[in-house]
Design a protein around this motif. Structure first.
Motif, PDB file in Angstrom:
ATOM      1  N   ALA A 152     -20.386  58.546 -29.612  1.00  0.00           N
ATOM      2  CA  ALA A 152     -20.339  57.379 -30.491  1.00  0.00           C
ATOM      3  C   ALA A 152     -21.511  57.456 -31.442  1.00  0.00           C
ATOM      4  O   ALA A 152     -22.662  57.367 -31.032  1.00  0.00           O
ATOM      5  N   ASP A 153     -21.255  57.703 -32.708  1.00  0.00           N
ATOM      6  CA  ASP A 153     -22.323  57.840 -33.683  1.00  0.00           C
ATOM      7  C   ASP A 153     -22.844  56.480 -34.107  1.00  0.00           C
ATOM      8  O   ASP A 153     -22.190  55.467 -33.981  1.00  0.00           O
ATOM      9  N   GLY A 154     -24.016  56.484 -34.698  1.00  0.00           N
ATOM     10  CA  GLY A 154     -24.586  55.249 -35.215  1.00  0.00           C
ATOM     11  C   GLY A 154     -26.059  55.197 -34.924  1.00  0.00           C
ATOM     12  O   GLY A 154     -26.493  55.285 -33.794  1.00  0.00           O
ATOM     13  N   LYS A 155     -26.866  55.062 -35.969  1.00  0.00           N
ATOM     14  CA  LYS A 155     -28.310  55.028 -35.783  1.00  0.00           C
ATOM     15  C   LYS A 155     -28.908  53.850 -36.514  1.00  0.00           C
ATOM     16  O   LYS A 155     -28.444  53.454 -37.569  1.00  0.00           O
ATOM     17  N   SER A 156     -29.974  53.299 -35.949  1.00  0.00           N
ATOM     18  CA  SER A 156     -30.672  52.173 -36.543  1.00  0.00           C
ATOM     19  C   SER A 156     -32.129  52.270 -36.141  1.00  0.00           C
ATOM     20  O   SER A 156     -32.462  52.349 -34.965  1.00  0.00           O
ATOM     21  N   SER A 157     -33.044  52.269 -37.153  1.00  0.00           N
ATOM     22  CA  SER A 157     -34.487  52.360 -36.932  1.00  0.00           C
ATOM     23  C   SER A 157     -34.845  53.618 -36.147  1.00  0.00           C
ATOM     24  O   SER A 157     -35.739  53.622 -35.303  1.00  0.00           O
ATOM     25  N   GLY A 158     -34.089  54.705 -36.415  1.00  0.00           N
ATOM     26  CA  GLY A 158     -34.397  55.973 -35.771  1.00  0.00           C
ATOM     27  C   GLY A 158     -33.879  56.089 -34.359  1.00  0.00           C
ATOM     28  O   GLY A 158     -34.047  57.116 -33.723  1.00  0.00           O
ATOM     29  N   LYS A 159     -33.266  55.046 -33.799  1.00  0.00           N
ATOM     30  CA  LYS A 159     -32.758  55.093 -32.436  1.00  0.00           C
ATOM     31  C   LYS A 159     -31.236  54.977 -32.451  1.00  0.00           C
ATOM     32  O   LYS A 159     -30.678  54.240 -33.246  1.00  0.00           O
ATOM     33  N   GLU A 160     -30.609  55.690 -31.534  1.00  0.00           N
ATOM     34  CA  GLU A 160     -29.152  55.644 -31.458  1.00  0.00           C
ATOM     35  C   GLU A 160     -28.707  54.315 -30.871  1.00  0.00           C
ATOM     36  O   GLU A 160     -29.172  53.895 -29.814  1.00  0.00           O
ATOM     37  N   VAL A 161     -27.833  53.646 -31.570  1.00  0.00           N
ATOM     38  CA  VAL A 161     -27.338  52.336 -31.154  1.00  0.00           C
ATOM     39  C   VAL A 161     -25.831  52.433 -30.961  1.00  0.00           C
ATOM     40  O   VAL A 161     -25.126  52.891 -31.868  1.00  0.00           O
ATOM     41  N   PRO A 162     -25.307  52.037 -29.795  1.00  0.00           N
ATOM     42  CA  PRO A 162     -23.850  52.066 -29.612  1.00  0.00           C
ATOM     43  C   PRO A 162     -23.165  51.204 -30.662  1.00  0.00           C
ATOM     44  O   PRO A 162     -23.591  50.086 -30.948  1.00  0.00           O
ATOM     45  N   SER A 163     -22.123  51.723 -31.237  1.00  0.00           N
ATOM     46  CA  SER A 163     -21.431  50.986 -32.294  1.00  0.00           C
ATOM     47  C   SER A 163     -20.371  50.037 -31.740  1.00  0.00           C
ATOM     48  O   SER A 163     -19.871  49.191 -32.463  1.00  0.00           O
ATOM     49  N   PHE A 164     -20.029  50.161 -30.435  1.00  0.00           N
ATOM     50  CA  PHE A 164     -18.983  49.302 -29.862  1.00  0.00           C
ATOM     51  C   PHE A 164     -19.200  49.155 -28.366  1.00  0.00           C
ATOM     52  O   PHE A 164     -19.997  49.868 -27.749  1.00  0.00           O
ATOM     53  N   GLU A 165     -18.446  48.224 -27.785  1.00  0.00           N
ATOM     54  CA  GLU A 165     -18.403  48.038 -26.336  1.00  0.00           C
ATOM     55  C   GLU A 165     -16.975  47.719 -25.922  1.00  0.00           C
ATOM     56  O   GLU A 165     -16.174  47.254 -26.736  1.00  0.00           O
ATOM     57  N   VAL A 166     -16.641  47.989 -24.676  1.00  0.00           N
ATOM     58  CA  VAL A 166     -15.305  47.715 -24.146  1.00  0.00           C
ATOM     59  C   VAL A 166     -15.279  46.284 -23.626  1.00  0.00           C
ATOM     60  O   VAL A 166     -16.115  45.897 -22.795  1.00  0.00           O
ATOM     61  N   LYS A 167     -14.311  45.487 -24.121  1.00  0.00           N
ATOM     62  CA  LYS A 167     -14.194  44.089 -23.709  1.00  0.00           C
ATOM     63  C   LYS A 167     -12.728  43.736 -23.516  1.00  0.00           C
ATOM     64  O   LYS A 167     -11.835  44.417 -24.029  1.00  0.00           O
ATOM     65  N   GLU A 168     -12.498  42.665 -22.792  1.00  0.00           N
ATOM     66  CA  GLU A 168     -11.141  42.133 -22.635  1.00  0.00           C
ATOM     67  C   GLU A 168     -10.771  41.337 -23.881  1.00  0.00           C
ATOM     68  O   GLU A 168     -11.496  40.412 -24.273  1.00  0.00           O
ATOM     69  N   ILE A 169      -9.651  41.691 -24.500  1.00  0.00           N
ATOM     70  CA  ILE A 169      -9.172  41.006 -25.701  1.00  0.00           C
ATOM     71  C   ILE A 169      -8.010  40.105 -25.288  1.00  0.00           C
ATOM     72  O   ILE A 169      -7.050  40.581 -24.670  1.00  0.00           O
ATOM     73  N   PRO A 170      -8.078  38.805 -25.578  1.00  0.00           N
ATOM     74  CA  PRO A 170      -6.998  37.888 -25.188  1.00  0.00           C
ATOM     75  C   PRO A 170      -5.635  38.376 -25.684  1.00  0.00           C
ATOM     76  O   PRO A 170      -5.445  38.646 -26.864  1.00  0.00           O
ATOM     77  N   GLY A 171      -4.693  38.474 -24.741  1.00  0.00           N
ATOM     78  CA  GLY A 171      -3.334  38.883 -25.077  1.00  0.00           C
ATOM     79  C   GLY A 171      -3.148  40.370 -25.286  1.00  0.00           C
ATOM     80  O   GLY A 171      -2.022  40.832 -25.531  1.00  0.00           O
ATOM     81  N   LYS A 172      -4.208  41.168 -25.188  1.00  0.00           N
ATOM     82  CA  LYS A 172      -4.100  42.608 -25.449  1.00  0.00           C
ATOM     83  C   LYS A 172      -4.619  43.464 -24.297  1.00  0.00           C
ATOM     84  O   LYS A 172      -4.282  44.636 -24.212  1.00  0.00           O
ATOM     85  N   GLY A 173      -5.447  42.920 -23.446  1.00  0.00           N
ATOM     86  CA  GLY A 173      -6.088  43.733 -22.420  1.00  0.00           C
ATOM     87  C   GLY A 173      -7.413  44.263 -22.924  1.00  0.00           C
ATOM     88  O   GLY A 173      -8.091  43.649 -23.751  1.00  0.00           O
TER      89      GLY A 173
END
Length: 373
Positions: free
Chosen positions: A5-26
């Protein structure tokens, strides 16, 4: 191999997303920060790949041929034993056979695919095997081979062959106004997910399972019949105003027509019309997706290439016309200031104010006799 998962902020790698439960979708992926247009979100190696389309059809065909031979053999046995004592019963058997062949070809393809996936899943390391079985399946209980086939069909993405399953990518849900785009890197054998437009923190990362330019009714029909779910995104919600939905459908239908027509115009060498249509398609894309996006950026690059090609053609045409123009200028009659002289027995040319006029020999003789008198 774990996904990147790419993505950098202030020189540190920051996760761009997280896995969550979406209502009606799983389960689904939700952005944890602002993601820029075109940013790489996922770079996964598939854990399971399917048969190529040719291999799958060939296997299904072989199964159908085997069924054909077996059914013919049984019919012959019944006919010889007197069980099929009437022509009507024989005709009924033949009709049932053709129905069987139609169904068996489709079922055979799924069976072959199921056994292929089953064997490949069983050979996976334990973590990857668990990740595969944790994916969505339309069957409420486990049935060997059938469950593997259904999981594969419900979660596979295109890899320019027979499809592949990437555990994290498979959790990306559908939306008729997508925020992400899938891409297959054939050289590396990796599946990539990129941000289609700017994604705000807390916004779901979603892609479209259908053609972007299909209207609402066509999209819903495909998703219900092929994917076994009803889309509940903002574009398809019943609460959406009819005028808004109608305008969206109008843009998508117009975009579909432009997209189909551009290749024909390019093939015919009509660059000016193709550029005009591509520009209109880009504007429709920006309107439908709510701003600048990865597709419109790619269209910009294509427009620049086509415009450069058109300019080159015009310059080449102008340079080819220059010699012919100069030749035309050289062929024009000489100016009135130049004297025209021509000697001959029958005619004589003399200068005049505009052109060189020809005086017949008879007129010359008459003038000579007048001088003698």
């Amino acid at each position: 191999m774990p996904p990147k998962a790419d993505g950098k902020s202030s020189g540190k790698e920051v996760p761009s997303f997280e896995v969550k439960e979406i209502p009606g979708k799983g389960r689904g992926l939700v952005a944890t920060r602002t993601i820029e247009v075109g940013e790489l979100l996922l770079d996964e190696v598939p854990i399971v790949t399917g048969l190529s389309p040719v291999g799958s059809r060939l296997s299904a065909l072989l199964c159908s041929i085997f069924g054909l031979l077996l059914w013919t053999f049984l019919l012959i046995l019944r006919y010889k034993s007197g069980t099929l004592d009437t022509d009507l019963a024989l005709l009924r058997g033949i009709c049932l056979f053709f129905l069987y062949q139609f169904v068996s070809f489709r079922v055979s393809g799924m069976i072959v695919e199921g056994f292929t996936v089953f064997g490949r899943v069983r050979s996976l390391p334990q973590p990857e095997r668990e990740a595969f079985y944790n994916l969505r399946c339309n069957l409420g209980f486990y049935v060997p081979v059938l469950s593997e086939a259904l999981i594969f069909r419900s979660n596979a993405v295109s890899n320019d062959m027979g499809g592949c399953v990437c555990p994290v990518t498979a959790m990306i849900n559908h939306a008729c106004l997508p925020t992400a785009l899938f891409a297959w890197d054939e050289e590396r054998g990796h599946h990539e997910v990129r941000a289609l437009r700017e994604i705000k923190a807390g916004e779901e990362i979603a892609t479209s399972y259908v053609d972007l330019w299909q209207p609402t009714v066509a999209r819903q029909h495909f998703l219900r019949n092929a994917m076994r779910f009803t889309c509940a995104c903002e574009t398809c919600l019943e609460s959406t105003e009819e005028s808004v939905r109608r305008m969206s459908d109008h843009r998508r239908s117009a975009g579909s027509g432009l997209e189909r027509g551009i290749p024909d115009k390019l093939q015919a060498g009509n660059l000016e019309e193709a550029i005009k249509d591509l520009q209109a398609l880009k504007e429709l894309t920006i309107l439908e997706l709510g701003g600048r996006n990865l597709i419109s950026d790619e269209m910009d690059m294509t427009l620049k290439e086509l415009e450069a090609q058109l300019s080159k053609q015009k310059n080449s045409k102008s340079s080819s016309e220059m010699p012919s123009k100069e030749a035309t200028e050289a062929e024009k009659p000489s100016s009135s200031n130049e004297n025209c002289e021509k000697k001959g027995d029958d005619s004589e040319l003399e200068p005049s104010s505009s052109t060189c006029k020809q005086r017949p020999a008879a007129a010359k003789a008459a003038a000579g006799s007048a001088d003698e008198d």
